[in-house]
Write an enzyme that holds these catalytic residues in place. Structure first.
Site: not given
Length: 370
Positions: A17-22, A40, A136
């Protein structure tokens, strides 16, 4: 099909669904009941580990309480292996930002804004009760549950930046909140509390109405400049004690030769212009009321046009109370839930009946009643 296994469940990975830094978030099918869930996955390194420990602490604190009607994402379990941490949440459809993108960032009708705002106020009221600051809140972290079945039913997600009141108050120079939604006290280096989330929600409301961020600063200086140009400078007593005042302001003399703060000059671009990223540059938040009131609306006698004008003024009044520069003057979630824009009391008259009915029907359908 790749699998993720905890002590009690097996999850079949269906999609990323999505990728991030960590790490990343994957869509999974839970083997025990066929339920779709979002997992997650964070890499097991120093930064990622601290990030997930923080989020796990927050969701553990929250889910010791009854959150069924709080419009906060439902958390199922957490586990880890030798290389990764896993957090399992309910599967939600898309973020509010994705919905905006699909609609070419067109402004939302005020009834939709009210529906989203009411649910986020409900979530923030619950977090305040639990002494948690989200830190956030932005369209990317407001998730649509199922737009076809429950239009504009939303839930708040992502507690990786969250904190407990008593712990975060002591943090020096915190880097929290995405810049467009960052409260003045964070920008200036002042003591802060849960009211930072109300500032963010006020910015989100204005953004949904404008179809563009209210304060889209490319830097913290831009962010402070945009706020000051619209809402005026923070009071001098705040600037005198803020730790980052000299980053944005300089001392000068007023007409009586007394010391006074003023915004530092803006940096000019290569073409001799100041970089401008706002769609609308307001000199007052009251100017929000003039945007979608066309000449036709002003002269029309239609019930809906009159109701929308009334509704707009009421919405802007609530936004102004959320965006108070002095945090302790900012409205609380509970008080905002009693504001006429949410309760619809300002529309309770024969002249606005059809608009009132439509707004109330949408609101009731979106709210979780269980």
């Amino acid at each position: 099909m790749p699998l993720i296994c905890s002590e009690t469940e097996v999850y079949h990975i269906l999609d990323v669904l999505g990728k991030g830094t960590f790490g990343k978030v994957v869509k999974c099918c839970r083997q025990s009941d066929g339920e779709l869930v979002a997992v997650k996955i964070l890499n097991y390194n120093a930064i990622g580990s601290q990030l997930i420990k923080n989020e796990l602490k927050m969701v553990t604190t929250m889910f010791q309480s009854n959150l069924k009607r709080s419009h906060i994402v439902h958390f199922f379990e957490a586990f880890c292996d030798t290389t990764r941490h896993y957090l399992v949440f309910e599967m939600l459809e898309k973020s509010l930002y994705q919905l905006q993108n699909e609609n070419s960032f067109k402004p939302l009708p005020m009834r939709n804004i009210r529906t989203v705002t009411c649910q986020m106020l409900t979530a923030l009221a619950k977090l305040r009760e639990l002494a948690i600051i989200h830190a956030d809140l932005k369209p990317e972290n407001i998730m649509i549950v199922n737009q076809q079945r429950f239009p504009f039913r939303v839930k708040l997600i992502d507690f990786g930046s969250s904190g407990i009141f008593s712990e975060v108050r002591c943090v020096k120079e915190p880097y929290i909140q995405s810049r467009f939604y960052r409260a003045p006290e964070i920008l200036l280096g002042l003591p802060f509390c849960e009211k930072v989330d109300m500032w963010s929600l006020g910015c989100v409301m204005a953004e949904l109405y404008l179809g563009w961020p209210l304060y889209p600063g490319k830097s913290e200086f831009d962010q402070v400049r945009y706020i000051c140009e619209t809402q005026g400078l923070p009071h001098s007593h705040l600037l005198n004690i803020a730790t980052k005042t000299n980053k944005f302001f300089q001392l000068t003399k007023d007409q009586h030769s007394a010391p006074a703060w003023e915004l530092k000059p803006s940096v000019w671009g290569p073409n001799g212009d100041i970089d401008e990223h706002r769609k609308y540059a307001f000199s007052s938040l009251d100017q929000l009321c003039n945007l979608n009131i066309t000449k036709k609306n002003k002269t029309s006698c239609s019930e809906d046009a009159a109701a929308k004008i009334t509704d707009c003024h009421c919405m802007v009044e609530l936004i102004k109370r959320m965006l108070a520069l002095i945090s302790h003057q900012r409205i609380t979630p509970d008080a905002a839930l009693r504001h006429p824009f949410i309760t619809l009391t300002h529309l309770d008259s024969p002249d606005t009946q059809s608009y009132y009915d439509l707004s109330l029907e949408e609101l009731q359908k979106a709210l979780i009643q269980i």
